[in-house]
Design a protein around this motif. Structure first.
Motif, PDB file in Angstrom:
ATOM      1  N   HIS A  42     -34.793   3.633  41.462  1.00 11.14           N
ATOM      2  CA  HIS A  42     -36.013   4.405  41.299  1.00 11.14           C
ATOM      3  C   HIS A  42     -36.574   4.197  39.902  1.00 11.14           C
ATOM      4  N   ALA A  43     -37.847   4.529  39.746  1.00 12.85           N
ATOM      5  CA  ALA A  43     -38.495   4.442  38.444  1.00 12.85           C
ATOM      6  C   ALA A  43     -38.698   5.851  37.912  1.00 12.85           C
ATOM      7  N   ASP A  44     -38.336   6.069  36.669  1.00 13.50           N
ATOM      8  CA  ASP A  44     -38.497   7.370  36.039  1.00 13.50           C
ATOM      9  C   ASP A  44     -39.595   7.240  34.985  1.00 13.50           C
ATOM     10  N   LEU A  45     -40.839   7.422  35.403  1.00 10.27           N
ATOM     11  CA  LEU A  45     -41.972   7.251  34.491  1.00 10.27           C
ATOM     12  C   LEU A  45     -42.015   8.336  33.419  1.00 10.27           C
ATOM     13  N   ALA A  46     -41.411   9.480  33.688  1.00 13.57           N
ATOM     14  CA  ALA A  46     -41.365  10.555  32.694  1.00 13.57           C
ATOM     15  C   ALA A  46     -40.554  10.127  31.473  1.00 13.57           C
ATOM     16  N   ALA A  47     -39.657   9.165  31.656  1.00 13.04           N
ATOM     17  CA  ALA A  47     -38.851   8.678  30.533  1.00 13.04           C
ATOM     18  C   ALA A  47     -39.722   8.027  29.467  1.00 13.04           C
ATOM     19  N   LEU A  48     -40.874   7.501  29.863  1.00 14.22           N
ATOM     20  CA  LEU A  48     -41.780   6.894  28.883  1.00 14.22           C
ATOM     21  C   LEU A  48     -42.260   7.940  27.875  1.00 14.22           C
ATOM     22  N   ARG A  49     -42.500   9.164  28.344  1.00 14.68           N
ATOM     23  CA  ARG A  49     -42.948  10.226  27.441  1.00 14.68           C
ATOM     24  C   ARG A  49     -41.817  10.746  26.564  1.00 14.68           C
ATOM     25  N   ARG A  50     -40.581  10.674  27.072  1.00  9.39           N
ATOM     26  CA  ARG A  50     -39.438  11.178  26.307  1.00  9.39           C
ATOM     27  C   ARG A  50     -38.974  10.191  25.241  1.00  9.39           C
ATOM     28  N   THR A  51     -39.393   8.944  25.342  1.00  8.03           N
ATOM     29  CA  THR A  51     -38.953   7.927  24.396  1.00  8.03           C
ATOM     30  C   THR A  51     -39.735   8.061  23.091  1.00  8.03           C
ATOM     31  N   LYS A  52     -39.020   8.066  21.996  1.00  9.67           N
ATOM     32  CA  LYS A  52     -39.631   8.211  20.667  1.00  9.67           C
ATOM     33  C   LYS A  52     -40.238   6.882  20.213  1.00  9.67           C
TER      34      LYS A  52
END
Length: 157
Positions: free
Chosen positions: A4-14
């Motif tokens: 699966h793709a976790d697009l929310a991880a893009l926002r959590r990445t610094k």
């Protein structure tokens, strides 16, 4: 494990994590260029198959997974290593496809039209997915065998 793709991880990445990935990618690409200059493009091209940002990604993935578990009051070391290992397995599967891509382009592109590149890309995808499917089938068989062994063990006791 489901893919699966976790697009929310893009926002959590610094931002600095992206900078680290960019730096690793740049360093590995520069090293590949030096190898190609010294030993020729064929040898240098082999090193381009190395996922340039993989070392940074694996490190950051391990850190994020560990932090998630620690926020819940657990030690996330094992989970972080497992996540990085799964990512490494995925990178290896993609690299297997990339090897096929490189071989097709190397052997068929000289003297031909650019239509070889889309065909090589399709071969890359097919090979990477096939490697994943075979790995998944092996895992299912191993789980089934382990379950049968456990049932047999409890029945004989």
């Amino acid at each position: 494990m489901k893919v699966h793709a976790d697009l929310a991880a893009l926002r959590r990445t610094k931002w600095y994590e992206y900078a680290i990935r960019f730096l690793f990618g740049g360093i590995i690409t520069a090293i590949t260029g030096m190898i190609a200059k010294k030993f020729g493009p064929e040898v240098g091209g082999l090193f381009l198959a190395f996922p340039a940002i993989f070392p940074a990604t694996a490190t950051l993935l391990e850190k994020h997974e560990k932090q998630k578990k620690q926020r819940k009051g657990l030690n996330g070391t094992k989970r972080g290593r497992l996540a990085a290992g799964v990512d490494a397995a995925g990178a290896a599967m993609g690299a297997g496809g990339l090897l096929i891509f490189a071989l097709i382009v190397w052997k068929l592109l000289p003297g031909r039209s650019g239509s070889i590149v889309p065909a090589a890309t399709l071969a890359w995808v097919v090979v990477a997915i096939s490697i994943w499917a075979v790995e998944e089938k092996i895992r299912r068989l191993q789980r089934k065998h382990a379950a049968a062994k456990a049932i047999h063990r409890t029945q004989t006791q």
